[in-house]
Design a protein around this motif. Structure first.
Motif, short mmCIF file in Angstrom:
data_model
loop_
_atom_site.label_atom_id
_atom_site.label_comp_id
_atom_site.label_asym_id
_atom_site.label_seq_id
_atom_site.Cartn_x
_atom_site.Cartn_y
_atom_site.Cartn_z
N ARG A 294 55.01 15.71 34.64
CA ARG A 294 54.98 16.78 36.20
C ARG A 294 53.74 17.34 36.65
N LYS A 345 57.76 5.57 44.44
CA LYS A 345 57.20 6.76 44.93
C LYS A 345 55.07 6.79 43.97
N LEU A 426 49.42 10.00 51.25
CA LEU A 426 50.55 11.32 51.19
C LEU A 426 51.11 11.58 52.51
N ASP A 429 56.05 10.78 50.26
CA ASP A 429 56.48 11.91 48.83
C ASP A 429 55.77 10.96 48.39
N VAL A 430 55.02 11.36 47.37
CA VAL A 430 54.67 10.62 45.84
C VAL A 430 54.62 10.93 44.64
N ASP A 431 55.07 10.46 43.77
CA ASP A 431 55.82 11.49 42.46
C ASP A 431 54.35 10.98 41.36
N VAL A 432 53.60 9.71 41.33
CA VAL A 432 53.05 9.65 40.41
C VAL A 432 51.94 8.22 41.26
N LEU A 433 50.11 8.75 41.00
CA LEU A 433 49.28 9.17 41.72
C LEU A 433 48.30 8.25 40.91
N LEU A 457 46.59 18.30 44.05
CA LEU A 457 47.87 16.92 43.92
C LEU A 457 48.70 17.45 42.73
N MET A 462 51.93 16.23 40.67
CA MET A 462 52.46 14.60 41.13
C MET A 462 52.10 14.76 39.39
N VAL A 464 49.32 12.02 37.39
CA VAL A 464 48.19 11.36 37.75
C VAL A 464 48.34 11.21 36.96
#
Length: 534
Positions: A294, A345, A426, A429-433, A457, A462, A464
């Motif tokens: 994270r 997500k 966006l 919710d986003v956890d992994v970009l 971000l 997130m 990334v």
């Protein structure tokens, strides 16, 4: 050498033209009441290469289309070797010797190379087309520019860089003395860029006047004689390259000093968000295991064809893995199903913004709700007020420059299109970009803003994973970087190693196989933990 081949080579080395070949005077153009060009005047001299620089939306492509007769200006005039160009007449521009090689190539992919070269001027005999003669002449014409491509090959089977040079060959064979190249290197490999620059140099030696746009300072330095900078539709710089520093050019483009291109990164948390466990990407030589925490940005480096895009698409489910698992926050994501990735997500910003990332004729609002349309609908009816409010909020957060949410994406600059493709995730919710070449085709000013967005971000929590061919992006944005070769991890570099003096050389050695570590797994240590070489 045949007499015919000698004739071709002689024509390629004719006496250079002299003087001003193309002159634009007071060019004005607007679309929908919005001014795009505000009184632009410039001239192109024989035997010179001029770089046309500026942020996306500065008016570069519009100016080229006016100079090549594709667009009619609202005011001003264009002259080619002293002859006025009829406004908005592409055929007249072609007859006067002006050719344009657009960013979206005009090749007919289903036809062969020689058919593309001779289209509209085919060789005919008593019994019909003289295909053998066209093939032989095409082979000789290509050889002048160092291409050994079989002219009978289907155009669509060739790399973009080769097709681009073939378009240039076609332009010169029809007598073009002015060639306009719109973003010629945006979608080709470094090797192909080198060949393109050689061809441009050859044309300059033949007396052709070239005007090209690029976002890459190294290309301007490598080939340009002169630099013209547009900003907000106005000409703000026009000087020989020798009189300009890189900072001069960038400052002219964005209208301010660019002190910190890359923002300061935050410190990742200890929680693992994305985990790949022996993930077998189709076509990869080995499975990949890695973890992203994270708040961490993990960069993926490698040469063209190293498998970065394939890895991203497999993680997101665009491609189905041949083995292994993808886990988000400890839960397995069903392979080969992008809908499952979205539910977990995850978000993907693809490399091909125009082909796979955005629907250009649609509005900002409609593009902004594509991934999560269900959250704005009840029983098939859209909640328009909520949708407009949420999309407006996320577009404001990335500082989108648009007239309003109803503006179509095709009328936005490349940088703003990329912001929409990123920001649309966006709304939920986003956890992994997952970012695949996040700044390809984006100017330096927009890059700075996109870098800020990526870092913000990550700081928001997130995880990334970012693939990039731009070495400064890998070195300056990543907490860690993995180097891929043949779809497998060839090595890993920690934050400390990324700031080393020889890091670019080491990344190249890993990517090309000159340095072998035997690494197939990327360790999940914190970015600031001490670490031995992989």
């Amino acid at each position: 050498m045949s007499n015919q081949q000698a004739d071709v080579r002689d024509s390629a080395q004719h006496a250079p033209a002299t003087g001003t070949l193309l002159e634009c005077t007071n060019i004005v153009k607007g679309f929908g009441g919005i001014p795009v060009l505000r009184g632009i005047s410039l001239s192109l001299e024989a035997g010179t290469i001029t770089a046309l620089a500026g942020e996306n939306g500065a008016g570069k492509s519009t100016l080229m289309k006016i100079a090549s007769g594709q667009y009619r200006p609202d005011g001003g005039s264009v002259e080619v070797q002293g002859t006025p160009l009829p406004a908005g007449n592409a055929q007249a521009a072609h007859r006067l010797g002006v050719a344009i090689v657009p960013q979206e190539l005009a090749s007919i992919l289903e036809l062969s190379v020689y058919e593309n070269l001779f289209i509209g001027r085919e060789l005919r005999g008593p019994l019909g087309l003289r295909r053998g003669a066209m093939i032989e002449q095409a082979r000789e014409q290509l050889a002048v520019f160092g291409l050994e491509t079989d002219p009978r090959k289907r155009m669509g089977d060739l790399p973009v860089g080769i097709r681009q040079i073939i378009e240039i060959v076609k332009a010169t064979n029809t007598g073009a003395s002015v060639i306009l190249l719109d973003e010629p290197s945006s979608a080709i490999s470094e090797r192909e860029v080198g060949r393109l620059l050689e061809v441009m140099g050859l044309l300059r030696d033949r007396g052709v006047a070239l005007l090209f746009t690029t976002h890459k300072m190294e290309e301007i330095r490598a080939i340009a004689d002169r630099v013209i900078v547009l900003r907000d539709g106005e000409l703000v710089e026009d000087r020989p390259l020798a009189q300009l520093t890189d900072d001069d050019i960038v400052t002219a483009m964005i209208g301010r000093e660019l002190e910190d291109l890359f923002p300061e990164r935050g410190v990742p948390a200890s929680e693992v968000v994305l985990e790949l466990d022996a993930l077998q990407v189709p076509g990869a030589s080995e499975p990949i295991s890695l973890q992203v925490r994270r708040g961490e940005i993990v960069g993926l480096a490698g040469l063209v064809g190293a498998g970065r895009t394939e890895l991203m698409e497999t993680v997101f489910g665009v491609r189905k893995a041949e083995g292994g698992e993808v886990r988000v926050r400890g839960s397995r994501v069903k392979p080969g199903e992008p809908a499952a990735a979205i539910t977990a997500k995850m978000a993907l910003v693809p490399e091909d913004r125009k082909g796979a990332g955005a629907v250009l004729p649609m509005s900002v609002l409609d593009n902004g709700t594509l991934p999560g349309l269900s959250q704005f609908s009840i029983a098939g009816l859209l909640k328009q007020r909520a949708r407009r409010a949420r999309v407006g909020e996320v577009m404001d957060s990335v500082r989108l420059r648009s007239r309003d949410l109803d503006q179509s994406l095709e009328t936005l600059s490349g940088g703003n299109q990329q912001k929409v493709v990123l920001a649309r995730w966006l709304t939920d919710d986003v956890d992994v970009l997952l970012l695949d070449e996040p700044t390809r085709g984006v100017d330096v000013g927009a890059r700075s803003e996109i870098y800020r967005i990526i870092v913000d971000l990550a700081a928001s929590g997130m995880a990334v994973l970012m693939a990039s061919s731009d070495m400064p992006e890998i070195l300056s944005l990543s907490h860690r970087a993995l180097v891929l070769r043949e779809g497998a991890v060839a090595g890993e570099l920690s934050a400390a190693e990324l700031s080393g003096a020889e890091v670019q050389d080491r990344i190249f050695r890993l990517a090309s196989g000159l340095e072998v570590t035997g690494a197939g797994t990327a360790a999940a240590e914190p970015a600031d933990a001490p670490r031995k070489d992989a």
